[in-house]
Design an enzyme around this catalytic site. Structure first.
Site, PDB file in Angstrom:
ATOM      1  CG  ASP A 163      43.809  38.018  45.989  1.00  0.00           C
ATOM      2  OD1 ASP A 163      44.788  37.686  44.994  1.00  0.00           O
ATOM      3  OD2 ASP A 163      42.831  37.761  45.613  1.00  0.00           O
TER       4      ASP A 163
HETATM    5  C1  GLC Z   1      41.776  35.588  43.027  1.00  0.00           C
HETATM    6  C2  GLC Z   1      43.110  36.351  42.429  1.00  0.00           C
HETATM    7  C3  GLC Z   1      42.979  37.882  42.029  1.00  0.00           C
HETATM    8  C4  GLC Z   1      41.601  38.107  41.680  1.00  0.00           C
HETATM    9  C5  GLC Z   1      40.678  37.885  42.891  1.00  0.00           C
HETATM   10  C6  GLC Z   1      39.166  38.186  42.423  1.00  0.00           C
HETATM   11  O1  GLC Z   1      41.983  34.991  43.899  1.00  0.00           O
HETATM   12  O2  GLC Z   1      44.050  36.056  43.177  1.00  0.00           O
HETATM   13  O3  GLC Z   1      43.986  38.127  41.204  1.00  0.00           O
HETATM   14  O4  GLC Z   1      41.691  39.473  41.375  1.00  0.00           O
HETATM   15  O5  GLC Z   1      40.639  36.488  43.275  1.00  0.00           O
HETATM   16  O6  GLC Z   1      38.693  37.029  41.769  1.00  0.00           O
END
Ligand code: GLC
Length: 718
Positions: free
Chosen positions: A264
């Site tokens: 993430d």
């Molecule tokens: C965010 C979220 C995740 C998302 C990623 C990309 O922090 O936790 O769900 O897909 O970043 O935007």
């Protein structure tokens, strides 16, 4: 002739390999002529790094994608195309209800269709991979991201996970460029953050993890989901992103997942503040050893892996396996032959927010709203003078927190929805108060309008940034100014309907006891106002059923239906008055239970009958009952079947949802509903974590929700 990934890998330098493991956000690629922009320089990212980068986050729009890909192919030595990834969670431009609302539809076909439409719009806009479905099981409405989940039940979450993956990926991802690869998230158990505070510690027994939190990820992968995203949180003291047991042993070993795993946002570097890495080099070591292939938006890999390989702290084979998985995904998506895949500006223009897509969004919104109370005020009739009052009366902020490409301006507001049903002279629209602020003028105007009306429709709720990521709340009531508005309008003695726009189960004290009817609309998406108006006027019937309990108060959290009995259950025949598991000041039961929802008619359930009261692995249990529409309007009910294992190797939930069936009935009509319960549906993780069923006594519950059920006893024999 296109080289196979393994051949291509042989041609790559170590620096080029490491570049494939980096994901950068769109702005890094969109400076004029690929110039280094501020953020890139701050992150110490060179043009060389960008040229070798493997994937982009958040780049959409066919023309932009084609331009960026074209530039990249021109500068990447081996012509390796970028993977274009984005968060298309519940719609691209046509926004569907938030996933928690979709869960309340209990409609797997419409859920799949919503993902298919989202995929088609996104694919035409050049997206290759979506960061969805989010399948985290949730039990704590203080957590802002419950709106992204389908709820508190592992079985239902698994069914929705499968439906979303089918919709996003279709049946032939290689050749069908109208679909996108799915990325199931957040692995694992992100929804169990302590205190409902986002990014907080998760600490569960392996049994809890396997019994409740893991099934939906496994279901997504069994459905062919191509990617997995790591969760920010710890699992048993180790952050998921550096957790070898979770990622290597379980995901890649026990589950044989050989697809791409992405961290993430920043989660690799966050191993440092978590306290399991002293620096970025150690963070890179932990993550690559855990099997994380792509580092999202930090540069531990790109800054340190080369030196770690040269110093032999990391075996280059670890990098090779990660790069190979990424190249294989690019090959599966056909990017080497068609680097622009489905990007098509004209098709994008035709598809996004098309009437057909908006109709599908409205259909799902109709099914996702949940009627929580109705003391004979709904449906409204078209002769009534309506005062529509509240901060969501004329507000386009009904798309939810993950709708970054949806247009709030294009969303159908409730005022427009109701206004399309009745003469303008019969409708007044006033704000009454803001979401969290109020003025005397607002209140005066609202009271004046209400005084002229036959019925009040209050449009209340949370701003979309009061839920979603980093949107945790310690107080889950409506904001105070809205509660005060309800209370003041109540004094007028007029019928009052509350329509709620929110991203979590709320503590509805001050709402459900004041209003004569309450319709939970969640964040209903682009066609929200139109769908709600259809329901308010009875053109369609509310059929949603809660997939997450509404707590009596925040003090009751976590409260969920599939709970354990404890050794001193309240209400047991021989229970003490005091020395039982209870609160002194509130009940144990949630305000509104899992599976709950009303319609505009009533149903009668006959006694359920089992063909036999003993089942076995070779002889499933057959259960039949008759459901009758005892009202004056056609309606649909969702018949739910729950099971309880009366004595297990470990404590077993008081109820577990095992099946459900929708039944549509005309007034007075009856239909027989049949369920078949199989032995494997009774399996669970024993004390030694073996997964099996036990012969013994069970109870089976059937009803319109998890609370109002009738019980039958049966046995499972060897
Ligand atoms: C965010 C979220 C995740 C998302 C990623 C990309 O922090 O936790 O769900 O897909 O970043 O935007």
């Amino acid at each position: 002739m296109m080289k196979q990934p393994a051949e291509l890998l042989q041609l790559m330098t170590l620096e080029e390999k490491i570049g494939q493991l980096l994901q950068l956000a769109a702005p890094f690629f969109q400076g004029a002529d690929g110039q280094i922009t501020g953020p890139m320089a701050e992150m110490g990212i060179t043009e060389e790094t960008v040229r070798n980068t493997g994937s982009v986050l958040g780049l959409t729009g066919a023309e932009d994608v084609i331009n960026v890909q074209k530039q990249h192919l021109a500068t990447n030595r081996l012509g390796i195309p970028l993977l274009i990834m984005a968060d298309i969670v519940h719609g691209y431009k046509t926004i569907f209800p938030v996933p928690l609302a979709i869960g309340c539809s209990w409609d797997l076909e419409l859920a799949e269709q919503s993902a298919e439409i989202a995929a088609k719009e996104a694919a035409a806009a050049g997206v290759h991979v979506t960061f969805a479905p989010m399948v985290d099981l949730v039990r704590d409405p203080r957590w802002g991201r419950v709106m992204e989940s389908t709820g508190e039940d592992p079985y239902l979450n698994s069914e929705f996970a499968r439906a979303f993956v089918r919709g996003f990926q279709g049946k032939d991802l290689v050749n069908d460029v109208s679909r996108v690869a799915a990325c199931v998230k957040h692995f694992a158990a992100y929804g169990a953050a302590e205190g409902g505070r986002d990014y907080n510690t998760v600490d569960l027994s392996e049994r809890q993890l396997r019994e409740f939190y893991l099934p939906s990820y496994k279901a997504a992968l069994d459905e062919g989901c191509e990617m997995v995203m790591t969760a920010f949180n710890t699992v048993d003291g180790i952050p998921a992103t550096g957790n070898k047991w979770l990622m290597r042993d379980l995901l890649r070993g026990e589950w044989s997942f050989d697809g791409v795993m992405i961290s993430d946002w920043g989660a690799v570097k966050e191993l440092i503040p978590h306290g399991v890495a002293a620096n970025e080099a150690e963070a890179a070591i932990k993550a690559i050893r855990a099997g994380v292939d792509i580092e999202m938006m930090t540069t531990c890999y790109s800054d340190h892996l080369q030196k770690l390989v040269e110093s032999k702290e990391i075996d280059e084979a670890l990098i090779d396996e990660a790069v190979l998985r990424i190249l294989e995904l690019k090959q599966k998506l056909g990017l080497f032959e068609q680097p622009y895949r489905g990007a098509n500006a004209q098709l994008e223009q035709e598809l996004v927010s098309s009437e057909a897509h908006r109709n599908a969004s409205r259909e799902l919104a109709l099914k996702s709203c949940v009627l929580l109370k109705n003391d004979s005020v709904l449906p409204l009739n078209r002769e009534q003078k309506i005062a529509l009052i509240g901060p969501f009366a004329a507000n386009g902020d009904i798309l939810g927190p993950w709708s970054w490409l949806g247009s709030k301006d294009e969303a159908v507001q409730l005022a427009a929805g109701i206004g399309s049903k009745i003469d303008a002279s019969l409708l007044s629209v006033t704000e009454g108060c803001g979401i969290e602020t109020a003025t005397e003028e607002q209140l005066k105007a609202a009271i004046a309008a209400a005084s002229e009306a036959d019925v009040l429709v209050l449009a209340l709720g949370e701003h979309s940034d009061m839920s979603g990521e980093a949107g945790s709340r310690s107080n889950i009531q409506l904001p105070q100014v809205q509660l005060e508005l309800i209370s003041k309008l109540k004094q007028l003695g007029k019928p009052m309907v509350a329509v709620l726009f929110n991203g979590r189960p709320l503590d509805l004290h001050g709402v459900i006891d004041q209003a004569d009817a309450v319709l939970e609309a969640w964040f209903p998406g682009t066609e929200g106002g139109a769908a709600i108006a259809e329901l308010l006027f009875g053109e369609s019937e509310p059929t949603g059923r809660l997939t997450m309990s509404f707590p009596y108060s925040v003090g009751q959290i976590p409260v969920y239906y599939n709970r354990f009995n404890t050794g001193r259950p309240q209400g047991a025949p021989d229970a003490q008055v005091r020395y039982v598991s209870q609160y002194l000041d509130i009940p144990n039961e949630p305000l509104l239970p899992f599976g709950y929802g009303l319609g505009y008619t009533t149903f009668k359930y006959s006694e359920a009958v089992m063909a036999a009261d003993t089942m076995s692995a070779s002889e499933p249990l057959q259960v039949n009952l008759t459901v009758t529409n005892t009202g004056t309007r056609a309606g649909e009910d969702i018949v739910q079947l729950y099971v309880r294992d009366m004595a297990g190797d470990v404590v077993r939930p008081l109820q577990e949802l095992k099946a459900f069936k929708k039944v549509m009935l005309q007034p007075g009509e009856s239909k027989e509903i049949s369920f078949t319960l199989e032995e494997q549906q009774l399996r669970y993780y024993h004390a030694d974590l073996t997964f099996a069923s036990d012969p013994g006594e069970f109870e089976l519950y059937i009803g319109p929700n998890s609370r109002d059920v009738s019980a039958l006893k049966f046995k499972l024999s060897k």
